[in-house]
Design a protein around this motif. Structure first.
Motif, mmCIF file in Angstrom:
data_model
loop_
_atom_site.group_PDB
_atom_site.id
_atom_site.type_symbol
_atom_site.label_atom_id
_atom_site.label_comp_id
_atom_site.label_asym_id
_atom_site.label_seq_id
_atom_site.Cartn_x
_atom_site.Cartn_y
_atom_site.Cartn_z
ATOM 1 N N ALA A 155 -18.578 80.261 77.628
ATOM 2 C CA ALA A 155 -18.905 81.676 77.455
ATOM 3 C C ALA A 155 -20.398 81.877 77.229
ATOM 4 N N THR A 156 -21.027 80.962 76.492
ATOM 5 C CA THR A 156 -22.463 81.084 76.201
ATOM 6 C C THR A 156 -23.294 80.893 77.460
ATOM 7 N N GLU A 165 -26.363 85.582 82.553
ATOM 8 C CA GLU A 165 -26.332 87.008 82.899
ATOM 9 C C GLU A 165 -27.524 87.735 82.274
ATOM 10 N N ASN A 166 -27.824 87.428 81.021
ATOM 11 C CA ASN A 166 -28.974 88.046 80.349
ATOM 12 C C ASN A 166 -30.282 87.686 81.042
ATOM 13 N N LYS A 206 -28.427 84.638 71.819
ATOM 14 C CA LYS A 206 -27.116 84.029 72.067
ATOM 15 C C LYS A 206 -27.144 82.515 71.920
ATOM 16 N N ALA A 229 -30.853 86.939 75.374
ATOM 17 C CA ALA A 229 -30.526 85.572 75.789
ATOM 18 C C ALA A 229 -30.869 84.582 74.686
ATOM 19 N N ALA A 271 -22.879 84.110 79.560
ATOM 20 C CA ALA A 271 -23.566 85.268 78.972
ATOM 21 C C ALA A 271 -25.078 85.112 79.047
#
Length: 886
Positions: A619-620, A626-627, A639, A636, A623
């Motif tokens: 998931a990290t 994507e950031n 996270k 980013a 994400a």
């Protein structure tokens, strides 16, 4: 892999970072390829001026694009971060002149060639110094491609563009109203003028009719410029004054008569409705003068003194002349009144001197034909602003743009490529210096003395740095570039000019995205400046905390377009994060065996916490990627910080410690997950903190360079919803129990039994299987399940967690008798406070004479005490009941 004894207990940035950077340089790690089959990703660095040290704004300007470059390089792209510096004509010349003045010399005494030699020496010194500072930041620039706005190739591009624009009638020379800085002694563009609010005076002056029949009154903030008045204007529809149009007035303090004219520019509601027209010293008056054919009288010299045309006021400064004119007006009965006023005054962006509007013979770029295509390109989305709303600033400026004055009365810079024939007056524009006049063949040629505005060459930066006008491999490979990273304060200075220049010269926009960042301000939100003494030197931060900590501090909480405050604790937090990473790294190395080929680890060997952390890693990665694709660098970084600090270090490492001591396949599985997940986490963190991640990864992977490895693939990790759900519950339960222990100050050695209920059977099993973990991390000695029809005891303290709750007897958390004494004492104290408050509030002397805010505050305190008393009283009753039972 190194043994733990060979690894330092802390990461020392001062000794480690220079060695790591030198290794990158030796390996050619920053080198981009042209041509290349790889997808290109290019960013041209906003070139800092060669006027001194880098500041925090430069550090942010450089760190953000470097993070994007490092990310895209790891994504397998042909990444180019092209560095360079700007000659900064006005600023650099001013500094060199200042140094000469300290030596008792002037540039005029030296002569042009000797002065330029001195400027080049300055450039060589500070260009290398700036490069060294940028390398300390960890910038992964291709230094072999470093450019300077006055190097040979870029100078050739400047000359080509000037000639092309001149041949297309888009550059012309003419007398126009320009902004003149008396201290810098040069013209400056509209956007180099900063408007500051200053205190001044509003002078109302009586202007008599020439025939002696009455007078009119005119208000002005600059009475000294009345000596250059050539008309008085009224609005044509102003019935109070339009009857006087065509008459003349005698200009006070002179022997001149000037006409009263009608012009719709005049605001009839401002002042008296009459406006003095001074075409030589006001841009609006200049336009009115052109419409009405008014004469132009220039009363100011280039150094802001009154000219010989001013009679007895000649050679006075503006302030001296203003005082003298006002005194004479008063003495001769022309001064009606003086009123204070606060108004906006244009000042030079460089030296903050008041700018004087001045008519001067200058070179201009005709902007309307260039602005149109540049507006259309952004409207079409060829170039996109991030955040999108900043394109409004671009549109507003481009839609109202005026012709651009590009000539500067300076020596340092690109000299205008124009020559004049002394014999026939021919004007020659050429890329190479001509030897004879093409019209009369005379050799008596002289080059224009002026240089070009610095922004003229900066506007060509995205394509001139890649070799234009030649069709180079770099230009073919990397143009248009992908992203420009810059501050919102130079959208019109630089961004707009690059767009229209690139479109005209290359037919393409210079970059696909413009990532706008805010300004770096001090911790109080003020702009950093020398006058306030609140600037922060990024090199001093690097010396104390390291480059990684500086980069972390600059990006933490960063949102595109928003200003950020520079606080020391941000860099301290960055250093603490580095220590956290290093400690985790040392723990992993200490618990690894010589065999780090984990191909023997099977899926069935993995414990629930292994599957959970790998699911979280999946998931990290997704994400974070994507950031970064959206250029949300602050999000980013947040996270990967949260993953490493909270999930991996604080939870996963703690969860597997027992297994690492046990041995067998469980130990082997924990080792493999620690090694794999931490290695990939270093990759995710690398764009933000490149030094510590490079060193950690290099040790874990036998000197392999992290920055040249591939970005982690989220698909390589399995999503495990069951493990995630169970671990979320377990972590929630442990965290809740820890909070209770801290609240009640329970000794770490004290263990106690607890009861629990859960929403489903699977969670019941997971919690029961997790008892060893609960015991070790939360101090739970036993865990008993209660049925749905059972209730917790009223003296239990409950912890709610996702999917269930745990109950702990209060007597396990506190010494009932001691707590009863404490709460009883608190109850007595609160009753006394309430009695005191009631006494004050029942006293008319207090309620009627004390300020209302004090009385209201006392009532609020009483209400607060009463609420606390109610809570304490309930605790006392509960404790008393428990005491009786025991």
């Amino acid at each position: 892999m190194k043994r733990i004894e060979a690894i330092a207990k802390t990461f020392d940035p001062r000794s480690e970072e220079p060695v790591i950077y030198e290794n990158w340089l030796k390996a050619g790690a920053f080198k981009a390829e042209a041509p290349s089959a790889k997808e290109p990703f290019a960013i041209v660095m906003p070139p800092p001026n060669i006027t001194g040290e880098l500041h925090m704004g430069h550090a942010l300007d450089n760190t953000l694009p470097d993070a994007l470059i490092r990310y895209n390089r790891m994504r397998g792209k042909n990444a180019l971060f092209l560095p360079g510096t700007d000659h900064a004509s006005i600023a650099t010349e001013a500094i060199v002149v200042q140094h000469l003045r300290k030596e008792g010399r002037s540039k005029e005494e030296m002569g042009r060639e000797a002065f330029l030699k001195r400027c080049w020496e300055w450039k060589d010194l500070y260009n290398s110094r700036i490069t060294g500072q940028q390398q300390r930041l960890g910038l992964s620039c291709d230094w072999d491609r470093q450019r300077f706005t006055m190097d040979e190739g870029l100078s050739r591009a400047v000359t080509r563009v000037f000639k092309d624009l001149y041949d297309a009638d888009l550059i012309y020379r003419g007398e126009r109203m320009i902004n003149w800085c008396p201290v810098c002694a040069t013209s400056i563009s509209d956007i180099e003028v900063e408007h500051e609010d200053k205190d001044g005076s509003f002078y109302t002056i009586r202007y008599p009719f020439s025939d002696g029949e009455g007078s009119i009154e005119i208000a002005t903030t600059r009475p000294e410029t009345m000596l250059a008045d050539t008309a008085v204007a009224v609005h044509p529809d102003d019935e109070r004054h339009n009857i006087h149009v065509g008459k003349t007035i005698r200009l006070p303090l002179t022997d001149r008569d000037i006409p009263i004219i009608a012009d719709s520019y005049v605001d009839p509601d401002f002042g008296t409705g009459y406006v003095k027209i001074t075409p030589a010293h006001d841009p609006n008056d200049y336009d009115i003068g052109l419409r009405h054919g008014l004469p132009v009288i220039d009363i100011l010299t280039d150094d802001a003194h009154m000219s010989e045309a001013c009679g007895r006021y000649a050679d006075m400064t503006i302030d001296e002349a203003r005082e003298a004119v006002v005194n004479d007006l008063k003495a001769q009965g022309f001064l009606v009144k003086v009123e204070p006023i606060r108004h906006s005054i244009g000042t030079c962006q460089r030296c903050h001197t008041i700018v004087e509007p001045k008519i001067s013979l200058q070179w201009f770029v005709r902007m309307a034909p260039l602005a149109g295509p540049a507006l259309e390109a952004v409207h079409r989305g060829d170039t996109q602003f991030v955040p999108d709303h900043f394109k409004k600033i671009y549109f507003n400026w481009m839609e109202g743009i005026r012709d651009w004055c590009i000539s500067r009365q300076l020596w340092w810079g690109h000299r205008i490529p124009v020559w004049y024939c002394d014999d026939c007056g021919e004007t020659i524009v050429a890329e190479e210096p001509p030897t004879v006049c093409p019209s009369c063949h005379s050799a008596h040629l002289r080059q224009d003395e002026d240089t070009l505005d610095t922004w003229f060459s900066s506007a060509l930066w995205p394509f001139s740095t890649l070799g234009w006008p030649e069709k180079t491999a770099d230009l073919e490979t990397f143009y248009p570039t992908n992203v420009l990273v810059t501050g919102y304060d130079i959208i019109f200075f630089w961004v707009a000019r690059m767009i229209f220049s690139s479109l005209y010269n290359t037919g393409q926009v210079p970059f696909k995205h413009v990532l706008i960042h805010g300004m770096v301000r001090d911790e109080l939100g003020r702009k950093m400046s020398k006058s306030l003494g609140n600037g922060v030197n990024p090199l001093e931060i690097i010396d104390e905390y390291g480059a990684d900590a500086l980069r972390y501090g600059l990006m933490v909480g960063t949102t595109p377009g928003k200003d950020l405050r520079c606080r020391t604790e941000k860099f301290e937090n960055g250093r603490n994060f580095i220590n956290k990473i290093w400690n985790a790294f040392r723990f992993i190395v200490m618990n690894l065996d010589d065999d780090i080929d984990f191909s023997d680890v099977r899926e069935s060997d993995l414990a629930i916490e292994d599957r959970w952390i790998m699911s979280e890693m999946r998931a990290t990665i997704a994400a974070l990627s994507e950031n970064l694709e959206a250029m949300e660098l602050g999000l980013a970084q947040e996270k990967i910080y949260s993953f490493l600090w909270d999930l991996f270090c604080d939870w996963y490492i703690e969860l597997v410690k027992e297994r690492l001591h046990e041995g067998g396949r469980s130990r082997r599985a924990a080792q493999s997950v620690l090694y794999r997940v931490f290695s990939d986490a270093m990759k995710l963190l690398h764009p933000f903190m490149p030094f510590v991640t490079e060193r950690v990864y290099g040790i874990l992977h036998e000197d392999e360079s992290l920055m040249l490895t591939a970005w982690p693939d989220a698909g390589a990790y399995r999503q495990d919803s069951g493990a995630a759900k169970a671990m979320t519950s377990l972590v929630g339960a442990i965290r809740g129990i820890r909070n209770l222990r801290a609240e009640y100050k329970v000794a770490p050695s004290h263990r106690f039994a607890a009861r629990f209920r859960a929403d489903d059977r699977d969670l019941v099993r997971r919690l029961q299987d997790g008892l060893p973990t609960l015991s070790r991390l939360a101090g739970i000695s036993a865990l008993h399940l209660i049925g749905d029809d059972e209730a917790f005891d009223e003296e239990d303290v409950t912890v709610v967690f996702p999917g269930g709750e745990i109950a702990i007897p209060l007597r396990e958390l506190v010494d009932v008798e001691e707590e009863l004494k404490r709460t009883a004492a608190e109850e007595t104290r609160l009753k006394n406070e309430i009695a005191r408050a009631e006494s004050m509030l029942s006293n008319p002397h207090f309620t009627e004479k004390a300020p209302a805010s004090i009385v209201d505050a006392q009532r609020a305190k009483k209400a607060q005490y009463e609420e606390q008393l109610e809570s304490i009283a309930a605790q006392v009753r509960r404790l008393e009941k428990m005491s009786r039972k025991s």
